[in-house]
Structures are given as structure tokens and as C-alpha cells.
Design a protein around this motif. Structure first.
Motif, PDB file in Angstrom:
ATOM      1  N   ILE A  34       1.114  -1.234  -0.138  1.00  0.00           N
ATOM      2  CA  ILE A  34      -0.163  -0.703   0.229  1.00  0.00           C
ATOM      3  C   ILE A  34       0.390   0.882  -0.003  1.00  0.00           C
ATOM      4  N   TYR A  35       0.328   2.370  -0.454  1.00  0.00           N
ATOM      5  CA  TYR A  35       1.452   3.702  -0.820  1.00  0.00           C
ATOM      6  C   TYR A  35       0.214   4.883  -0.281  1.00  0.00           C
ATOM      7  N   TRP A  36       0.492   5.950   0.380  1.00  0.00           N
ATOM      8  CA  TRP A  36       0.625   6.744   0.717  1.00  0.00           C
ATOM      9  C   TRP A  36       0.991   8.094  -0.223  1.00  0.00           C
ATOM     10  N   ILE A  67       5.835   5.190   1.273  1.00  0.00           N
ATOM     11  CA  ILE A  67       5.458   7.234   1.419  1.00  0.00           C
ATOM     12  C   ILE A  67       5.743   7.744   0.069  1.00  0.00           C
ATOM     13  N   LEU A  68       5.239   8.053  -0.973  1.00  0.00           N
ATOM     14  CA  LEU A  68       5.487   8.483  -1.903  1.00  0.00           C
ATOM     15  C   LEU A  68       5.716   9.844  -1.782  1.00  0.00           C
ATOM     16  N   LEU A  69       6.671  10.972  -2.103  1.00  0.00           N
ATOM     17  CA  LEU A  69       6.988  12.255  -1.708  1.00  0.00           C
ATOM     18  C   LEU A  69       6.995  12.822  -2.998  1.00  0.00           C
ATOM     19  N   ILE A 161      -2.497  17.058 -15.879  1.00  0.00           N
ATOM     20  CA  ILE A 161      -2.055  16.266 -15.672  1.00  0.00           C
ATOM     21  C   ILE A 161      -1.640  15.569 -14.564  1.00  0.00           C
ATOM     22  N   TYR A 162      -1.999  16.415 -13.791  1.00  0.00           N
ATOM     23  CA  TYR A 162      -1.232  15.510 -11.602  1.00  0.00           C
ATOM     24  C   TYR A 162      -2.408  14.572 -11.652  1.00  0.00           C
ATOM     25  N   PRO A 163      -3.671  14.135 -12.057  1.00  0.00           N
ATOM     26  CA  PRO A 163      -4.225  13.478 -11.428  1.00  0.00           C
ATOM     27  C   PRO A 163      -3.975  12.009 -12.291  1.00  0.00           C
ATOM     28  N   MET A 165      -1.080  11.478 -13.868  1.00  0.00           N
ATOM     29  CA  MET A 165       0.145  11.224 -12.507  1.00  0.00           C
ATOM     30  C   MET A 165      -0.438  10.359 -11.600  1.00  0.00           C
ATOM     31  N   GLN A 166      -0.946  10.405 -10.417  1.00  0.00           N
ATOM     32  CA  GLN A 166      -1.068  10.569  -9.348  1.00  0.00           C
ATOM     33  C   GLN A 166      -2.096   8.471 -10.168  1.00  0.00           C
ATOM     34  N   ALA A 167      -3.083   9.262 -10.818  1.00  0.00           N
ATOM     35  CA  ALA A 167      -3.610   7.327 -10.975  1.00  0.00           C
ATOM     36  C   ALA A 167      -2.517   6.506 -11.398  1.00  0.00           C
ATOM     37  N   LEU A 168      -1.461   6.417 -12.921  1.00  0.00           N
ATOM     38  CA  LEU A 168      -0.767   6.037 -12.966  1.00  0.00           C
ATOM     39  C   LEU A 168       0.597   5.938 -11.930  1.00  0.00           C
ATOM     40  N   ASP A 169       0.362   6.616 -11.173  1.00  0.00           N
ATOM     41  CA  ASP A 169       1.758   6.045  -9.385  1.00  0.00           C
ATOM     42  C   ASP A 169       1.071   4.791  -8.592  1.00  0.00           C
ATOM     43  N   GLU A 170      -0.028   4.183  -8.878  1.00  0.00           N
ATOM     44  CA  GLU A 170      -0.646   2.747  -8.289  1.00  0.00           C
ATOM     45  C   GLU A 170       0.289   1.663  -9.310  1.00  0.00           C
ATOM     46  N   ASP A 183     -10.591  13.566   0.157  1.00  0.00           N
ATOM     47  CA  ASP A 183     -10.921  14.503  -1.080  1.00  0.00           C
ATOM     48  C   ASP A 183     -10.328  13.373  -1.848  1.00  0.00           C
ATOM     49  N   GLN A 184      -8.707  12.435  -2.039  1.00  0.00           N
ATOM     50  CA  GLN A 184      -9.100  11.892  -3.288  1.00  0.00           C
ATOM     51  C   GLN A 184      -9.336  11.575  -3.424  1.00  0.00           C
ATOM     52  N   ARG A 185     -11.011  11.270  -3.548  1.00  0.00           N
ATOM     53  CA  ARG A 185     -11.243  10.366  -3.823  1.00  0.00           C
ATOM     54  C   ARG A 185     -11.929   9.785  -5.510  1.00  0.00           C
TER      55      ARG A 185
HETATM   56  N1  TYR Z   1      -2.840  14.155  -4.208  1.00  0.00           N
HETATM   57  C1  TYR Z   1      -1.969  13.550  -3.106  1.00  0.00           C
HETATM   58  C2  TYR Z   1      -0.331  13.680  -3.131  1.00  0.00           C
HETATM   59  C3  TYR Z   1      -0.139  12.284  -4.443  1.00  0.00           C
HETATM   60  C4  TYR Z   1       0.800  13.056  -5.415  1.00  0.00           C
HETATM   61  C5  TYR Z   1       0.904  11.284  -6.303  1.00  0.00           C
HETATM   62  C6  TYR Z   1       0.044  10.532  -5.886  1.00  0.00           C
HETATM   63  O1  TYR Z   1       0.138   8.994  -6.221  1.00  0.00           O
HETATM   64  C7  TYR Z   1      -0.473  10.082  -4.392  1.00  0.00           C
HETATM   65  C8  TYR Z   1      -0.477  11.691  -4.230  1.00  0.00           C
HETATM   66  C9  TYR Z   1      -1.956  15.130  -2.377  1.00  0.00           C
HETATM   67  O2  TYR Z   1      -2.917  16.077  -2.113  1.00  0.00           O
HETATM   68  O3  TYR Z   1      -1.426  15.547  -0.927  1.00  0.00           O
END
Ligand code: TYR
Length: 415
Positions: A34-36, A67-69, A161-163, A165-170, A183-185
């Protein structure tokens, strides 16, 4: 095993695709991955104890936690972190998160930190962004980011682009589940919809509730200095902020202080570390929230459940003042080791100064206000304007209003 699932999902507001988690635990019988993710923008504040508490639960259940920075995300979100500061902020976040976890008694040896840009600039990841951008409409990308990406009058392309990439991070972090605030729902739902058509599996999503700010109603925000308690605030400042916090007697609903006891202080008090051989394991003990109440108001009291506390508060058996006392004491205890580490380590201090350059330039500039005249006013105008809209030149200077003003003024001084 049911126990593990319970530990993983306790105190959450919502879980999507719980069957994925169950399958990993019960059928595959391996640790859940799992990641945050956190975007290193403003300074982390006490609200960060909420996700930390859940991370403690995941570790307690034997999960492999990353933990993803998310440095690139911090930039893509309206340049909240300018590129020249983001590397320092990444390091600062990592240190402070480690320090927070250690303070709440979580062994961090099972935790992996990943910096987004270390894999998000690869050919494969880039190609995935392009592939995804040909499936997702602009509208859907915009909607997905609506609760996360700062909403401005002239939205930048980066916010779309942001969302994605967040999806692809998984996929690229190779996890079974992503954890985040509710809020990330919308981004989580986007990920569930679009990873499968890209040939990737759907992940589970775990969401904690948005805990109202400690000092006011509403979400704790790093952009309003009065709505948050900094992790490095000293005891005096902390006590003052808690003492002046909004807390209507008898009102439990939307009460940020009670929510903090429920989602942070009580769960943390339940964590205990035992050594089994070389391994450090988190186990549960009885929850406790202690209030050193003066004798004249009934003397010291200890709560082991939030229900009891809420009941007492609703019936005025527990006063806001006494609740505040208990919270100040508990929070100071949590922050003490973090403060100590910071104060005793010059490299930590140096990092903080580099990540969040103090607004000294702004102060100096204020003195020079008369000399600078219209240029200063221009800078202030730019600062105001930025609150509603992004001006690219100004935005590149950082996310705090002071910082923006400082940089604009700095530029005008050196011009
Ligand atoms: N969206 C997250 C940050 C985040 C960025 C990329 C991810 O893959 C996951 C989480 C926030 O609001 O802080």
C-alpha cells in the motif's frame, strides 16, 4: 486474518474494492502493498498525524508501506513548490515524517520512501501519461482533480496532468492499494476506471475522513498559519493556539479538537512496540486519553473510548477548557521529540531554512517600502492577485504569500 483487515480499515471513512485487500490477505496470504502520497508543498502540520496514525495501522497489520514524496505533483499543482525548492522540501518532508512516526512509536524500518521524479521521468512512465491522455477527456481530468488541485481562474494544463500521474503511480509503485484523504476520492475513481484499459489492474482505495482543523472548523490547511499547529511550534505557541481554538461547549459535531482525540490521540495511545527476536512489532494496548483536570472541576480524568468523551462533552460534564488542557498536554508530548531532534541537529535546521526560506527579505523590504514606493505596491498587488489567480512569473516563487511577496520584492530590489 479478519483481524488484519480490521486493523487496516479501522477509522476510515470509505474503502473502495475491499475485496482486493481481502484476496491478498486471505487467499494470497502475503503482506498487502500500500502507498500514501504526499506532495511536498507547505510545511507539514499537526493534521499530518491523522494519516500517520493510519500508516501505523498498516505497519501493525504487516503491510509493506511506501510513502511517495510526490515532488513533481507539488510543482504541477500551480507550482506550489517551485522547482528550485522542491528537492529541499522532499528532504524536509522525509525527515519530519520519520520524526513524527518515531514520536508516535512506529518502527520505521519497514517503511520505504520513494521520490516521484526518480521514476516518473522514465520512458515507460512518460509513455503511460501519453497513453492515458488519449483516453481521459479534459473534462474528466479536470473534475478528477477538483478537490485536490488548487482551483484558479485560469487553470494551467499541469493541473490536468496531475490526476493522470497519481493514477499511474499505483501501477509504477507496484501496490495493491492507495491510501489518502477522502478529498482524493475523484482521483481514486479515475484510477479505477482508467488503469484497466491501459492493461493494468484496478487497485483498492482507502480513505480517511477530513478531520476539521484543530484550531478552527474546517479542514486544516497549510496555507492559513492560524488554522494549523506547526510541528515545530514551541509549547507556548501551541498552548496559545489550542486555548484560543474554536470549541463550542456541548457541541460534538464538527469539533476539530474532539476529532483530533478520536483520529489521532486515542489511536496513538493504543500503539505499543514489542520485540520479537530482532523484529519490532506493533501491538495494541488499551486506549487512554488523560486530562489533568483541576480538583475543583472533578479532578483528573481518563477516557478509553471516544464515545464516553463525546457523551461527557455533549452533557457539559467535560468543559472545552479541560478538553483543551488534555489536548495541549498530549500534543506537546508528541511534539517534544520532534522539537528536540530539530533543535539538536544543525542539518535539520539548515534543511528547514532551505526548504522554507524565511520571509526576511519581505521584512527588510517592508522597511524599504517608502524608498521603493510604487514597486512595493506593485508587489503587494501581485500578491493579492495570486490568491485568486496564478501569474506564472509570481507563482514560480513558492506557495506562501509571504514567500511570493519576498521574491517579487527581492527581484525589484536587485533589479
Ligand atoms: N494528491 C496528493 C498527493 C499525491 C500525489 C501523487 C500520488 O501518487 C499520490 C498522492 C495530495 O493531495 O497531497
Amino acid at each position: 486474518m479478519a483481524d488484519k483487515l480490521h486493523i487496516i480499515t479501522q477509522n476510515l471513512q470509505e474503502v473502495l474494492n475491499e475485496q482486493i485487500i481481502k484476496h491478498v490477505i486471505e487467499v494470497e496470504q502475503r503482506p498487502l502493498k500500500i502507498y500514501w502520497g504526499t506532495a511536498p508543498t507547505g510545511r507539514p502540520h499537526c493534521g499530518y498525524f491523522v494519516p500517520m496514525t493510519k500508516i501505523a495501522h498498516f505497519l501493525q497489520a504487516g503491510c509493506h508501506v511506501k510513502i511517495l514524496l510526490a515532488d513533481l505533483h507539488a510543482f504541477l499543482d500551480n507550482m506550489k513548490a517551485p522547482l528550485d525548492l522542491v528537492a529541499y522540501r522532499v528532504k524536509y518532508y522525509e525527515r519530519i515524517v520519520k520524526s513524527m512516526l518515531t514520536s508516535i512509536g512506529v518502527p520505521i524500518d519497514k517503511l520505504t520512501f520513494v521520490i516521484g521524479s526518480t521514476y516518473q521521468l522514465s520512458e515507460k512512465y512518460t509513455m503511460d501519461i501519453f497513453r492515458m491522455s488519449s483516453l481521459v477527456t479534459q473534462n474528466d481530468a479536470k473534475r478528477a482533480g477538483a478537490d485536490v488541485v488548487k482551483q484558479v481562474e485560469s487553470p494551467l494544463l499541469s493541473g490536468l496532468i496531475y490526476p493522470l500521474m497519481q493514477a499511474l503511480d499505483e501501477q509504477h509503485l507496484d501496490v495493491d492499494a492507495q491510501f489518502g484523504g477522502v478529498d482524493q476520492r475523484k482521483i481514486f475513481v479515475l484510477a479505477e476506471e482508467y488503469l484497466p484499459p491501459l492493461g493494468y489492474k484496478k487497485r483498492a482505495h482507502l480513505m480517511n475522513p477530513m478531520v476539521p482543523g484543530l484550531t478552527q472548523g474546517g479542514k486544516m490547511s497549510s496555507s492559513d498559519p492560524n488554522s494549523k499547529i506547526d510541528l515545530l511550534d514551541n509549547a507556548k505557541t501551541l498552548n496559545k493556539k489550542i486555548a484560543s481554538a474554536f470549541c463550542a461547549p456541548g457541541v460534538v459535531e464538527g469539533n476539530g479538537l474532539i476529532a483530533f482525540v478520536e483520529y489521532v490521540l486515542l489511536p496513538i495511545s493504543k500503539l505499543s512496540v514489542t520485540n520479537i527476536g530482532d523484529e519490532k512489532l506493533l501491538v495494541e494496548k488499551e486506549a487512554k486519553f488523560f486530562i489533568d483536570r483541576p480538583e475543583k472541576w472533578g479532578g483528573p480524568i481518563e477516557y478509553s473510548s471516544i464515545e464516553q468523551l463525546k457523551e461527557d462533552f455533549a452533557s457539559d460534564k467535560l468543559s472545552p477548557q479541560d478538553l483543551k488542557q488534555g489536548i495541549s498536554d498530549a500534543l506537546n508530548k508528541l511534539l517534544d521529540p520532534i522539537r528536540e531532534e530539530f533543535n539538536n541537529d544543525p542539518s535539520f535546521k539548515e534543511l528547514e531554512a532551505k526548504a522554507y526560506p524565511p520571509p526576511v527579505v519581505a521584512k527588510q523590504a517592508k522597511k524599504k517600502e517608502k524608498v521603493l514606493g510604487s514597486k512595493y505596491l506593485e508587489a503587494m498587488e501581485a500578491k493579492k492577485k495570486r490568491e485568486t489567480e496564478k501569474t506564472p512569473g509570481v507563482a514560480a516563487t513558492g506557495d506562501s504569500v509571504d514567500e511570493v511577496a519576498a521574491k517579487v520584492i527581492e527581484t525589484t530590489i536587485t533589479e
